[in-house]
Design a protein around this motif. Sequence first.
Motif, PDB file in Angstrom:
ATOM      1  N   GLN A 113       0.836  -1.197   0.000  1.00  0.00           N
ATOM      2  CA  GLN A 113       0.000   0.000   0.000  1.00  0.00           C
ATOM      3  C   GLN A 113       0.876   1.255   0.000  1.00  0.00           C
ATOM      4  OE1 GLN A 113      -2.662   0.272   3.339  1.00  0.00           O
ATOM      5  NE2 GLN A 113      -3.673   2.082   2.554  1.00  0.00           N
TER       6      GLN A 113
ATOM      7  N   LEU B 183       2.497   1.694  -3.499  1.00  0.00           N
ATOM      8  CA  LEU B 183       1.523   2.159  -4.486  1.00  0.00           C
ATOM      9  C   LEU B 183       1.139   3.618  -4.260  1.00  0.00           C
ATOM     10  CD1 LEU B 183      -0.764  -0.988  -4.709  1.00  0.00           C
ATOM     11  CD2 LEU B 183       0.680  -0.068  -6.533  1.00  0.00           C
ATOM     12  N   LEU B 184       0.954   4.002  -3.002  1.00  0.00           N
ATOM     13  CA  LEU B 184       0.611   5.391  -2.708  1.00  0.00           C
ATOM     14  C   LEU B 184       1.761   6.325  -3.061  1.00  0.00           C
ATOM     15  CD1 LEU B 184      -1.351   5.023   0.650  1.00  0.00           C
ATOM     16  CD2 LEU B 184      -2.268   5.622  -1.582  1.00  0.00           C
TER      17      LEU B 184
ATOM     18  N   SER C   5       1.889   6.626  -6.900  1.00  0.00           N
ATOM     19  CA  SER C   5       0.778   7.426  -7.423  1.00  0.00           C
ATOM     20  C   SER C   5       0.964   8.902  -7.081  1.00  0.00           C
ATOM     21  CB  SER C   5      -0.561   6.903  -6.893  1.00  0.00           C
ATOM     22  OG  SER C   5      -0.648   7.065  -5.499  1.00  0.00           O
TER      23      SER C   5
ATOM     24  N   VAL D  38      -7.099   8.178  -7.211  1.00  0.00           N
ATOM     25  CA  VAL D  38      -6.320   6.940  -7.223  1.00  0.00           C
ATOM     26  C   VAL D  38      -5.818   6.600  -5.827  1.00  0.00           C
ATOM     27  CG1 VAL D  38      -4.105   5.971  -8.001  1.00  0.00           C
ATOM     28  CG2 VAL D  38      -5.666   6.998  -9.654  1.00  0.00           C
ATOM     29  N   GLN D  39      -5.307   7.599  -5.108  1.00  0.00           N
ATOM     30  CA  GLN D  39      -4.800   7.331  -3.762  1.00  0.00           C
ATOM     31  C   GLN D  39      -5.903   6.873  -2.824  1.00  0.00           C
ATOM     32  OE1 GLN D  39      -2.737  10.919  -2.708  1.00  0.00           O
ATOM     33  NE2 GLN D  39      -0.815  10.117  -3.519  1.00  0.00           N
TER      34      GLN D  39
ATOM     35  N   LEU E  11      -6.832   3.301  -3.813  1.00  0.00           N
ATOM     36  CA  LEU E  11      -5.815   2.362  -3.338  1.00  0.00           C
ATOM     37  C   LEU E  11      -5.894   2.169  -1.823  1.00  0.00           C
ATOM     38  CD1 LEU E  11      -2.759   3.453  -5.493  1.00  0.00           C
ATOM     39  CD2 LEU E  11      -3.966   1.269  -5.611  1.00  0.00           C
TER      40      LEU E  11
ATOM     41  N   THR F 195      -8.946  -0.009  -1.104  1.00  0.00           N
ATOM     42  CA  THR F 195      -8.766  -1.375  -1.587  1.00  0.00           C
ATOM     43  C   THR F 195      -7.774  -2.154  -0.734  1.00  0.00           C
ATOM     44  OG1 THR F 195      -9.291  -0.710  -3.837  1.00  0.00           O
ATOM     45  CG2 THR F 195      -8.088  -2.762  -3.587  1.00  0.00           C
ATOM     46  N   HIS F 196      -6.690  -1.514  -0.314  1.00  0.00           N
ATOM     47  CA  HIS F 196      -5.633  -2.211   0.426  1.00  0.00           C
ATOM     48  C   HIS F 196      -5.735  -2.052   1.940  1.00  0.00           C
ATOM     49  CE1 HIS F 196      -3.927  -2.157  -3.612  1.00  0.00           C
ATOM     50  NE2 HIS F 196      -3.293  -3.239  -3.229  1.00  0.00           N
TER      51      HIS F 196
ATOM     52  N   THR G  13      -9.221  -4.574  -7.572  1.00  0.00           N
ATOM     53  CA  THR G  13      -7.950  -4.493  -8.296  1.00  0.00           C
ATOM     54  C   THR G  13      -8.188  -4.521  -9.805  1.00  0.00           C
ATOM     55  OG1 THR G  13      -6.838  -5.563  -6.439  1.00  0.00           O
ATOM     56  CG2 THR G  13      -5.675  -5.553  -8.543  1.00  0.00           C
TER      57      THR G  13
ATOM     58  N   PHE H 236      -9.474  -1.191 -10.781  1.00  0.00           N
ATOM     59  CA  PHE H 236      -8.399  -0.197 -10.730  1.00  0.00           C
ATOM     60  C   PHE H 236      -7.523  -0.260 -11.980  1.00  0.00           C
ATOM     61  CE2 PHE H 236      -4.084   1.082  -9.456  1.00  0.00           C
ATOM     62  CZ  PHE H 236      -4.350   2.414  -9.191  1.00  0.00           C
TER      63      PHE H 236
END
Length: 150
Positions: free
Chosen positions: A15, A18-19, A22, A37-38, A41, A44-45, A119, A122
Amino acid sequence: NNGLGRYGLLLLLPQAILLGFSSVGLGPRDLPFALFVQTFLFVTHNKVITAQYFTWYLCLLPLCADRIRWKSRQMFASLALLGVAFVVWLLTAFCLEMKGLSVHLPLWGASLFFFVANTVLFVCLLNSYSYIGFKKKTEPSIIIEQSDRP
């Protein structure tokens, strides 16, 4: 100081990566899409999975919806998969919380299905996103006319 504490921190690593990507990759180019997006994410995570958290990123969607290609088979399939995952997860959670049934293993499976559906959506959103860019404002040119007078 047990293994579960370290395992929990290890689960935060994807996570955080990915953050970070992004933020650096999308933030300077398209801040509204980066925020969407953040949030997507993060939801989702998140270690706590629940269906109503989708409202966190849904409220940011109007800021960037015009840059996402919605009319495609892949998008329709991704949204349908997420809809099915919502229903499966909510029904399983209802059986556990309201009916008191022992459905821990099916709920775990529904949670995995929900994660996979998020996912897939996304990835579809990223593939359907088109960066338009912003035109730089140019300074208005001032035209100075020269007169023929001496």
